[in-house]
Design a protein around this motif. Structure first.
Motif, mmCIF file in Angstrom:
data_model
loop_
_atom_site.group_PDB
_atom_site.id
_atom_site.type_symbol
_atom_site.label_atom_id
_atom_site.label_comp_id
_atom_site.label_asym_id
_atom_site.label_seq_id
_atom_site.Cartn_x
_atom_site.Cartn_y
_atom_site.Cartn_z
ATOM 1 N N ALA A 154 7.285 5.127 -7.302
ATOM 2 C CA ALA A 154 7.730 6.521 -7.379
ATOM 3 C C ALA A 154 6.616 7.511 -7.027
ATOM 4 C CB ALA A 154 8.276 6.826 -8.772
ATOM 5 N N SER A 155 5.450 6.996 -6.679
ATOM 6 C CA SER A 155 4.324 7.860 -6.309
ATOM 7 C C SER A 155 4.361 8.163 -4.803
ATOM 8 C CB SER A 155 2.993 7.176 -6.660
ATOM 9 O OG SER A 155 2.727 6.113 -5.759
ATOM 10 N N ILE A 156 3.369 8.868 -4.348
ATOM 11 C CA ILE A 156 3.281 9.197 -2.917
ATOM 12 C C ILE A 156 2.551 8.117 -2.126
ATOM 13 C CG2 ILE A 156 3.330 11.686 -3.332
ATOM 14 C CD1 ILE A 156 0.249 11.669 -2.869
ATOM 15 N N TYR A 157 2.067 7.081 -2.799
ATOM 16 C CA TYR A 157 1.237 6.069 -2.162
ATOM 17 C C TYR A 157 2.064 4.944 -1.565
ATOM 18 C CZ TYR A 157 -2.062 8.590 -5.039
ATOM 19 O OH TYR A 157 -2.790 9.585 -5.624
ATOM 20 N N GLN A 158 1.442 4.243 -0.603
ATOM 21 C CA GLN A 158 2.075 3.073 -0.007
ATOM 22 C C GLN A 158 0.982 2.063 0.311
ATOM 23 O OE1 GLN A 158 4.453 3.751 3.501
ATOM 24 N NE2 GLN A 158 5.216 1.674 3.507
ATOM 25 N N ILE A 159 1.056 0.899 -0.343
ATOM 26 C CA ILE A 159 0.103 -0.183 -0.120
ATOM 27 C C ILE A 159 0.894 -1.484 -0.060
ATOM 28 C CG2 ILE A 159 -1.922 -1.409 -0.970
ATOM 29 C CD1 ILE A 159 -2.573 1.119 -2.642
ATOM 30 N N GLU A 160 0.776 -2.201 1.037
ATOM 31 C CA GLU A 160 1.535 -3.438 1.193
ATOM 32 C C GLU A 160 0.925 -4.548 0.338
ATOM 33 O OE1 GLU A 160 2.329 -6.430 4.801
ATOM 34 O OE2 GLU A 160 3.184 -4.426 5.087
ATOM 35 N N PRO A 161 1.757 -5.241 -0.449
ATOM 36 C CA PRO A 161 1.254 -6.345 -1.267
ATOM 37 C C PRO A 161 1.033 -7.609 -0.429
ATOM 38 C CG PRO A 161 3.606 -6.163 -1.554
ATOM 39 C CD PRO A 161 3.183 -5.025 -0.648
ATOM 40 N N LEU A 162 0.371 -8.585 -1.024
ATOM 41 C CA LEU A 162 0.179 -9.882 -0.373
ATOM 42 C C LEU A 162 1.482 -10.680 -0.370
ATOM 43 C CD1 LEU A 162 -3.211 -10.863 -2.058
ATOM 44 C CD2 LEU A 162 -2.855 -9.849 0.220
ATOM 45 N N GLY A 163 2.313 -10.449 -1.358
ATOM 46 C CA GLY A 163 3.588 -11.131 -1.517
ATOM 47 C C GLY A 163 4.181 -10.747 -2.855
ATOM 48 N N VAL A 164 5.364 -11.272 -3.131
ATOM 49 C CA VAL A 164 6.076 -10.939 -4.359
ATOM 50 C C VAL A 164 6.543 -12.235 -5.023
ATOM 51 C CG1 VAL A 164 8.034 -9.701 -5.365
ATOM 52 C CG2 VAL A 164 6.889 -8.784 -3.319
ATOM 53 N N ALA A 165 6.237 -12.381 -6.308
ATOM 54 C CA ALA A 165 6.724 -13.498 -7.106
ATOM 55 C C ALA A 165 7.636 -12.919 -8.186
ATOM 56 C CB ALA A 165 5.557 -14.251 -7.738
ATOM 57 N N ILE A 166 8.835 -13.465 -8.271
ATOM 58 C CA ILE A 166 9.815 -13.010 -9.260
ATOM 59 C C ILE A 166 10.052 -14.171 -10.227
ATOM 60 C CG2 ILE A 166 12.129 -12.066 -9.597
ATOM 61 C CD1 ILE A 166 11.983 -11.084 -6.659
ATOM 62 N N PRO A 167 9.312 -14.177 -11.347
ATOM 63 C CA PRO A 167 9.383 -15.314 -12.272
ATOM 64 C C PRO A 167 10.706 -15.373 -13.029
ATOM 65 C CG PRO A 167 7.982 -13.595 -13.161
ATOM 66 C CD PRO A 167 8.373 -13.156 -11.790
#
Length: 173
Positions: free
Chosen positions: A31-44
């Motif tokens: 919800a912020s103004i920032y954008q940083i791409e993650p390395l990946g997403v884990a959904i435990p």
């Protein structure tokens, strides 16, 4: 990401792993103004999934970033890390005890859902951030959420009795 990390994680992880570009873009904002791409997403799916992800991330020196709904206004829910999204599967209210005025919840429980369930007993979790309809309890506690009525109801830390936490080495405390 390190291929050995992914190989070991896939062997121990029962949840969803998302390493595709579309998922990374979706998780690159909050919800912020920032954008940083993650390395990946884990959904435990389980606490064991969380422990495995943390243990292996430590072993391979991969940064992790726990995340719920991404309702942060300051960019806390994004970063160049493996995102651990607990909002999909780890979203159960385990128990509400009206006698002791306590609840046991998983980190992905949405605050407003907890308060709806607690209201049946005349109870509520005090802090009332504007994002309560989306904010998960993991984030509410991790960010020490307050809200417009914090003078009356206090901050999240004022309502936390105990928490099971996974330490940086993957051990459970």
């Amino acid at each position: 990401m390190h291929p050995d990390f992914l190989h070991e994680l896939k062997k121990r992880f029962t949840g969803d792993l998302r390493l595709d570009s579309a998922s990374k873009v979706l998780y690159s904002t909050d919800a912020s103004i920032y954008q940083i791409e993650p390395l990946g997403v884990a959904i435990p799916k389980t606490q064991e999934d969380l422990i495995a992800a943390v243990e292996l991330a430590v072993k391979y020196k991969i940064p992790i970033l726990p995340r719920g709904a991404g309702s942060s206004l300051g960019g806390q829910a994004i970063g160049e890390a493996l995102i651990l999204d607990c909002s999909r599967y780890l979203d159960s209210i385990i128990k509400i005890d009206p006698d002791s005025h306590t609840a046991i919840v998983e980190p992905g429980v949405i605050l407003s859902n907890l308060n709806r369930a607690a209201s049946k007993y005349g109870l509520m979790f005090g802090p009332d951030p504007a994002s309560a309809e989306r904010a998960t309890m993991g984030g509410v506690i991790g960010n020490n959420a307050t809200g417009a009525h914090s003078i009356l109801y206090g901050m999240s830390a004022d309502h936390l009795i105990s928490a099971d936490v996974i330490l940086g080495d993957g051990s459970l405390e």
